[in-house]
Design a protein around this motif. Structure first.
Motif, mmCIF file in Angstrom:
data_model
loop_
_atom_site.group_PDB
_atom_site.id
_atom_site.type_symbol
_atom_site.label_atom_id
_atom_site.label_comp_id
_atom_site.label_asym_id
_atom_site.label_seq_id
_atom_site.Cartn_x
_atom_site.Cartn_y
_atom_site.Cartn_z
ATOM 1 N N ASP A 1 18.476 -9.848 -11.181
ATOM 2 C CA ASP A 1 17.590 -10.529 -12.135
ATOM 3 C C ASP A 1 17.130 -11.906 -11.665
ATOM 4 O O ASP A 1 16.517 -12.654 -12.436
ATOM 5 N N ARG A 2 17.418 -12.245 -10.395
ATOM 6 C CA ARG A 2 16.995 -13.541 -9.854
ATOM 7 C C ARG A 2 16.021 -13.343 -8.701
ATOM 8 O O ARG A 2 16.027 -12.307 -8.032
ATOM 9 N N ASN A 3 15.156 -14.327 -8.477
ATOM 10 C CA ASN A 3 14.351 -14.379 -7.262
ATOM 11 C C ASN A 3 15.157 -15.065 -6.175
ATOM 12 O O ASN A 3 16.001 -15.926 -6.463
ATOM 13 N N TRP A 4 14.858 -14.726 -4.905
ATOM 14 C CA TRP A 4 15.604 -15.290 -3.786
ATOM 15 C C TRP A 4 14.642 -15.736 -2.697
ATOM 16 O O TRP A 4 13.536 -15.218 -2.575
ATOM 17 N N TYR B 1 11.560 -12.229 0.839
ATOM 18 C CA TYR B 1 12.042 -12.285 -0.546
ATOM 19 C C TYR B 1 11.246 -13.263 -1.405
ATOM 20 O O TYR B 1 11.519 -13.408 -2.585
ATOM 21 N N THR C 1 8.424 -14.638 -3.610
ATOM 22 C CA THR C 1 7.365 -14.117 -4.483
ATOM 23 C C THR C 1 6.066 -14.899 -4.351
ATOM 24 O O THR C 1 5.021 -14.437 -4.800
ATOM 25 N N VAL D 1 8.426 -7.823 -2.012
ATOM 26 C CA VAL D 1 9.661 -8.502 -2.384
ATOM 27 C C VAL D 1 10.785 -7.487 -2.309
ATOM 28 O O VAL D 1 10.810 -6.532 -3.082
ATOM 29 N N ARG E 1 13.942 -13.822 -12.190
ATOM 30 C CA ARG E 1 12.871 -12.885 -11.849
ATOM 31 C C ARG E 1 12.069 -12.543 -13.099
ATOM 32 O O ARG E 1 12.629 -12.262 -14.155
ATOM 33 N N THR E 2 10.768 -12.582 -12.970
ATOM 34 C CA THR E 2 9.896 -12.224 -14.088
ATOM 35 C C THR E 2 10.112 -10.764 -14.467
ATOM 36 O O THR E 2 10.195 -9.893 -13.604
ATOM 37 N N THR F 1 9.396 -7.068 -15.371
ATOM 38 C CA THR F 1 8.330 -6.191 -14.908
ATOM 39 C C THR F 1 8.515 -4.789 -15.474
ATOM 40 O O THR F 1 9.578 -4.440 -15.978
ATOM 41 N N GLU G 1 3.516 -7.243 -14.561
ATOM 42 C CA GLU G 1 4.321 -8.375 -14.984
ATOM 43 C C GLU G 1 4.369 -8.492 -16.499
ATOM 44 O O GLU G 1 3.445 -8.082 -17.210
ATOM 45 N N PHE H 1 13.321 -3.186 -11.214
ATOM 46 C CA PHE H 1 13.081 -4.315 -10.321
ATOM 47 C C PHE H 1 11.871 -3.973 -9.468
ATOM 48 O O PHE H 1 11.607 -2.809 -9.179
#
Length: 380
Positions: free
Chosen positions: A187-190, A200, A202, A208, A233-234, A236, A254, A354
């Motif tokens: 659930d996170r962006n990296w 990774y 965005t 991604v 993370r947005t 989706t 999104e 995801f």
């Protein structure tokens, strides 16, 4: 047992999904993992083939040996398994399923496993309904094992989506206890510390990918560096396009977005013109259905000239009946639901939670609408 193992798959009478066999708690002695179960399978294979010199080719996940050594009933099993790997008697990979199916498709010898490989049905469609090429080890009398034909069944699209997601998470080390996704990572962006890396990110990349867990830390597969947490993370939602029952494209939307899907709906929407044969495209309205994503929930509305039908497919008794999608109000479009734009053209709500690609990449690359334009980017 060892005399029945081979380093050359061309010599084998059977392929063995070793990870699946070793973890089968209904076979042989109690415990989470035991190499003795392989011995029972060898005996069963020799009896079935009536060949005392029978050879087996073993394929295993690396996590079988390295990720759960404390789960083996006998610690000596881990040492023996390591010796077999070093001698080439076990082909050890990050994800054994893909290799097992690759070898099966290439050389056509039966596979001993209890796995239905539901997540691989799109890449290997001949798994659907297969009753000839897979054997499942089951308990026999007196603590023995029998090998019986395994009916792979026909998996529904929503089942395939969910299992594909699980397989992808497993490959990256992102399945936690009870096979639940590690939400603190998923659930996170990296972001990779190497500024050249967009794998990774965005904001920079066109794809991604999920992080790879290494020693409990999200890691860049390309550079081996610990990834930096880049915020939540947005939310989706993913929609699949099926033409003639086959998935031909995916679109990731999104949270907070509203898009129209049709033959050529307009700039910023999803055009299907170049994804459909001419006869089908002519039966789809320029703007056919509208999807609105809010709070992770998707609602659908018919905006077509021809009408749109909806049905649920995730029920225990299989797909439900078709219903007309209303024009004057929207309805929930849940995971497993389908929208039929015309016969042979279906939008299905994917179970994937995801994004495999940037949510808005198809939108950024969509030119102004036009019947002959490349009006959509395929997302796989």
């Amino acid at each position: 047992m060892e005399k029945h193992l081979t380093t050359n798959y061309k010599e084998a009478c059977f392929l063995v999904d070793l990870s699946n066999v070793v973890r089968r708690q209904d076979l042989g002695e109690p415990g989470l993992r035991s190499l003795r179960r392989l011995g029972l399978v060898v005996d069963a294979a020799v009896e079935l083939a009536r060949d005392p010199d029978l050879k087996l080719y073993l394929v295993a996940d690396r996590s079988l040996r390295l990720g759960g050594r404390h789960e083996f009933t006998d610690p000596a099993d881990v040492r023996l398994l390591g010796q077999w790997v070093r001698r080439g008697l076990v082909e050890e990979l990050g994800d054994a399923d893909e290799r097992v199916l690759e070898l099966w498709a290439m050389i056509g010898i039966p596979v001993i496993t209890g796995d239905r490989y539901r997540g691989a049905r799109e890449d290997y469609p001949f798994l659907q309904g297969n009753t000839d090429d897979f054997l499942e080890p089951v308990p026999g009398p007196g603590g023995t094992v029998r090998l019986v034909p395994l009916d792979m069944g026909v998996a529904r699209p929503d089942e395939i989506s969910r299992k594909s997601e699980e397989d992808a998470l497993k490959k990256q080390g992102l399945l936690g206890p009870r096979r639940k996704p590690r939400s603190e990572v998923v659930d996170r962006n990296w972001r990779c510390p190497d500024r050249r890396c967009t794998t990774y990110d965005t904001r920079k990349g066109s794809r991604v990918l999920l992080p790879r867990m290494h020693r409990g830390v999200p890691t860049c597969e390309q550079h081996g560096l610990e990834l930096v947490d880049d915020g939540p993370r947005t939310a989706t939602a993913q929609v699949k396009l099926l033409v003639g029952g086959k998935v031909t494209a995916r679109f990731t939307l999104e949270d907070g977005s509203t898009v129209r899907i049709g033959r050529a709906p307009g700039t910023g929407d999803i055009a299907l013109h170049d994804l459909l044969p001419g006869d089908l495209a002519a039966r789809v309205s320029r703007a056919h259905a509208e999807l609105r994503v809010a709070g992770g929930m998707v609602r659908a509305r018919d905006v077509s000239s021809f009408g749109t039908r909806w049905r649920a497919t995730a029920g225990r008794s299989g797909p439900g009946p078709w219903h007309e999608l209303p024009k004057d109000a929207s309805r929930d479009f849940r995971v497993g639901d389908e929208l039929e734009l015309t016969e042979g053209v279906v939008l299905a709500r994917s179970g994937r939670r995801f994004p495999a690609e940037l949510s808005q990449e198809w939108q950024r690359r969509t030119p102004p609408s036009g019947e002959g334009s490349d009006a959509v980017t395929r997302m796989y």
